[in-house]
Write an enzyme that holds these catalytic residues in place. Structure first.
Site, short mmCIF file in Angstrom:
data_model
loop_
_atom_site.label_atom_id
_atom_site.label_comp_id
_atom_site.label_asym_id
_atom_site.label_seq_id
_atom_site.Cartn_x
_atom_site.Cartn_y
_atom_site.Cartn_z
N ASP A 174 -5.42 -10.30 2.90
CA ASP A 174 -4.98 -8.95 3.22
C ASP A 174 -3.46 -8.84 3.00
O ASP A 174 -2.67 -9.56 3.63
CB ASP A 174 -5.33 -8.67 4.68
CG ASP A 174 -4.97 -7.28 5.12
OD1 ASP A 174 -3.77 -6.94 5.05
OD2 ASP A 174 -5.87 -6.52 5.53
N SER B 170 -6.83 -0.16 8.62
CA SER B 170 -5.57 -0.69 9.13
C SER B 170 -5.43 -0.39 10.63
O SER B 170 -6.33 -0.74 11.39
CB SER B 170 -4.41 -0.10 8.32
OG SER B 170 -3.24 -0.84 8.53
N HIS C 26 -5.16 -4.10 0.82
CA HIS C 26 -5.22 -3.68 2.22
C HIS C 26 -5.81 -2.27 2.24
O HIS C 26 -5.25 -1.38 1.63
CB HIS C 26 -3.81 -3.68 2.81
CG HIS C 26 -3.73 -3.34 4.27
ND1 HIS C 26 -4.26 -4.16 5.24
CD2 HIS C 26 -3.19 -2.29 4.92
CE1 HIS C 26 -4.03 -3.61 6.43
NE2 HIS C 26 -3.39 -2.48 6.26
#
Ligand SMILES: *[C@@H]1O[C@H](CO)[C@@H](O)[C@H](O)[C@H]1NC(C)=O
Ligand SMILES: *[C@@H]1O[C@H](CO)[C@@H](O)[C@H](O)[C@H]1NC(C)=O
Ligand SMILES: *[C@@H]1O[C@H](CO)[C@@H](O)[C@H](O)[C@H]1NC(C)=O
Ligand SMILES: *[C@@H]1O[C@H](CO)[C@@H](O)[C@H](O)[C@H]1NC(C)=O
Length: 450
Positions: A323, A228, A390
């Site tokens: 995502d 991330s 994610h």
């Protein structure tokens, strides 16, 4: 991973339900893993009342949702201690609140004793004095609030069956507490009367200096990774990391869920770019990209799509085609969906209607298009599964287990290992949803509905 959207962009009920959900779920999470520690909970409750909690709600929600199928997050999870870098303070390398930065290190053993894997933690970005201030009450802005021990799972696991290629390496999780992907650097801590340190770049430098001393300088092989906002930081710092190590060291970089698309949202606005614009201005991130900002707007330079063009070190990009963070915050941010007709679809891909699904397929195509140049690189690796998720490296259920997602019959761990050790060329692109029955798709309905 984190819903890094401003308060004004969300309907009020949504904010409060997320905040309440977070408190409840954070307490459960804390109690189960480490026993109730009131002092932290108080901080969280306080922060929740300041409402911006959902800044990192996504991260905790993600934890729990992925944790679901993992079963009871129990005591058999190996925990690794936090090390604070107190002397970093003398270099001004501090978290948003001025506290020392930190990392968790687990030593390697056997054939991995001279190999190093450095993982950069994620947690969205903050784009205003207010949203950064809220982080001072949380682990994402202050080491006072960081867990003293964290589980090492997935790519950080020391169990060979769960992490076949890296289990015995030295492994580091660098904590994220600057709000700008380890890249901001503002000299003054006085932000119009509010004390806030924007020192991500110095944190990166201070922690790397300490790790070099602890043995990283003698690494035979090294991998920089992160997910991330930490995945984006992996793009940003990849060549720096290479430069810190001797020429004979084999160095590569691997970003998980860090390829945030600079796209338009469902209302045609460039929401993410204007959000990044605020982050970049606030924390003076543009200084990191001197070449790029001479050609385009500093906010555009903060996208992996641009950064990758100049990276010389071998790189691997892992991203889910749908995502979940990007769908929620780039494709269909709350501001652009006042009727909330996307809400259900944003929580679980199975709820998307055919029109929304068409838009998601368009998102996937755009993602592939922006990766097409990178795909040609001979030293590059790629894995894009058609899952709604994610960050897939830091949970064993998505990284490498019997029920992990597979593309071309390979788990993510197998694909990354094949690329790192040059066993196989790895460019694994999945067919579009819903063709892959092995996907682990998040269902975020529960935490949002508390
Ligand atoms: C994930 O790892 C933990 C800790 O080692 C273990 O208890 C759990 O069973 C694993 N889950 C899967 C799906 O492999
Ligand atoms: C893995 O890590 C845990 C906790 O840090 C430790 O107790 C365990 O002995 C380690 N296992 C191996 C195989 O090194
Ligand atoms: C401080 O205030 C000035 C004037 O209102 C504004 O232009 C600037 O963006 C503010 N700085 C921060 C960090 O908020
Ligand atoms: C997929 O991989 C597993 C183990 O990695 C193997 O047992 C299985 O036979 C493979 N399946 C196919 C269809 O190749």
């Amino acid at each position: 991973m984190v819903s890094a959207i401003s308060v004004s962009t969300l309907q009020r009920w949504e904010v409060s339900s997320m905040a309440i959900g977070l408190i409840h779920q954070h307490r459960l999470w804390w109690r189960r893993r480490w026993g109730a520690e009131r002092r932290y909970t108080v901080g969280w409750v306080l922060a929740a009342f300041f409402v911006g909690v959902f800044l990192f709600a996504g991260s905790r929600i993600g934890d729990t949702a992925v944790g679901g199928p993992r079963g009871n997050p129990s005591s058999d999870q190996p925990l690794v201690d936090l090390t604070l870098v107190e002397n970093a303070k003398t270099k001004g390398a501090v978290c948003l609140d001025g506290s020392a930065p930190g990392y968790h290190l687990q030593r390697g053993f056997g054939s991995g004793a001279d190999n190093w894997l450095v993982h950069l933690e994620g947690g969205g970005w903050c784009h205003s004095v207010d949203s950064c201030s809220l982080r001072k009450f949380t682990p994402l802005g202050s080491s006072e609030h960081m867990e003293r021990q964290v589980p090492f799972l997935g790519i950080l696991s020391n169990i060979s069956s769960q992490n076949p290629d890296f289990y015995n390496w030295n492994k580091v999780k660098v904590r994220y507490c600057d709000g700008a992907s380890f890249s901001g650097d503002v000299e003054s801590e006085d932000q119009n009367g509010t004390i806030l340190y924007f020192r991500g770049q110095r944190i990166w430098e201070a922690i790397m200096a300490e790790l070099l001393q602890k043995g990283l300088a003698n690494a035979k092989q090294a991998l920089l990774t992160g997910c991330s906002a930490g995945g984006l930081a992996t793009f940003i710092h990849c060549d720096d990391f290479r430069a810190l190590l001797p020429e004979e060291t084999a160095v590569k970089c691997f970003a998980d869920a860090g390829f945030f698309l600079n796209g338009k949202d469902i209302s045609g606005k460039r929401f993410i770019e204007s959000f990044y614009d605020k982050v970049v201005q606030l924390q003076e991130v543009g200084k990191r990209f001197p070449d790029c900002i001479s050609r385009m707007k500093p906010s555009q330079c903060f996208f992996a799509e641009e950064i990758i063009k100049s990276i010389k070190t071998p790189f691997f990009i892992l991203n889910a085609a749908y995502d979940s963070w990007q769908i929620q915050n780039i494709l269909a941010p709350a501001v652009s969906d006042p009727q909330q007709s996307w809400l259900k679809c944003k929580l679980s891909i199975q709820n998307c209607d055919s029109k929304q699904m068409e838009i998601l397929q368009g998102f996937r195509s755009d993602l592939l298009k922006s990766l097409s140049e990178f795909k040609q690189r001979s030293d590059g690796g790629m894995y894009m599964n058609s899952c709604f998720v994610h960050c897939q490296t830091i949970y064993n259920v998505t990284w490498h287990s019997s029920n992990s997602p597979r593309v071309n019959n390979k788990t993510i761990a197998e694909a990354v290992g094949d690329w790192f050790f040059g066993r196989k060329i790895t460019k694994d692109i999945d067919c579009p949803y819903p063709c892959n029955p092995t996907c682990f798709n998040l269902k975020l309905a529960q935490p949002y509905r508390m």
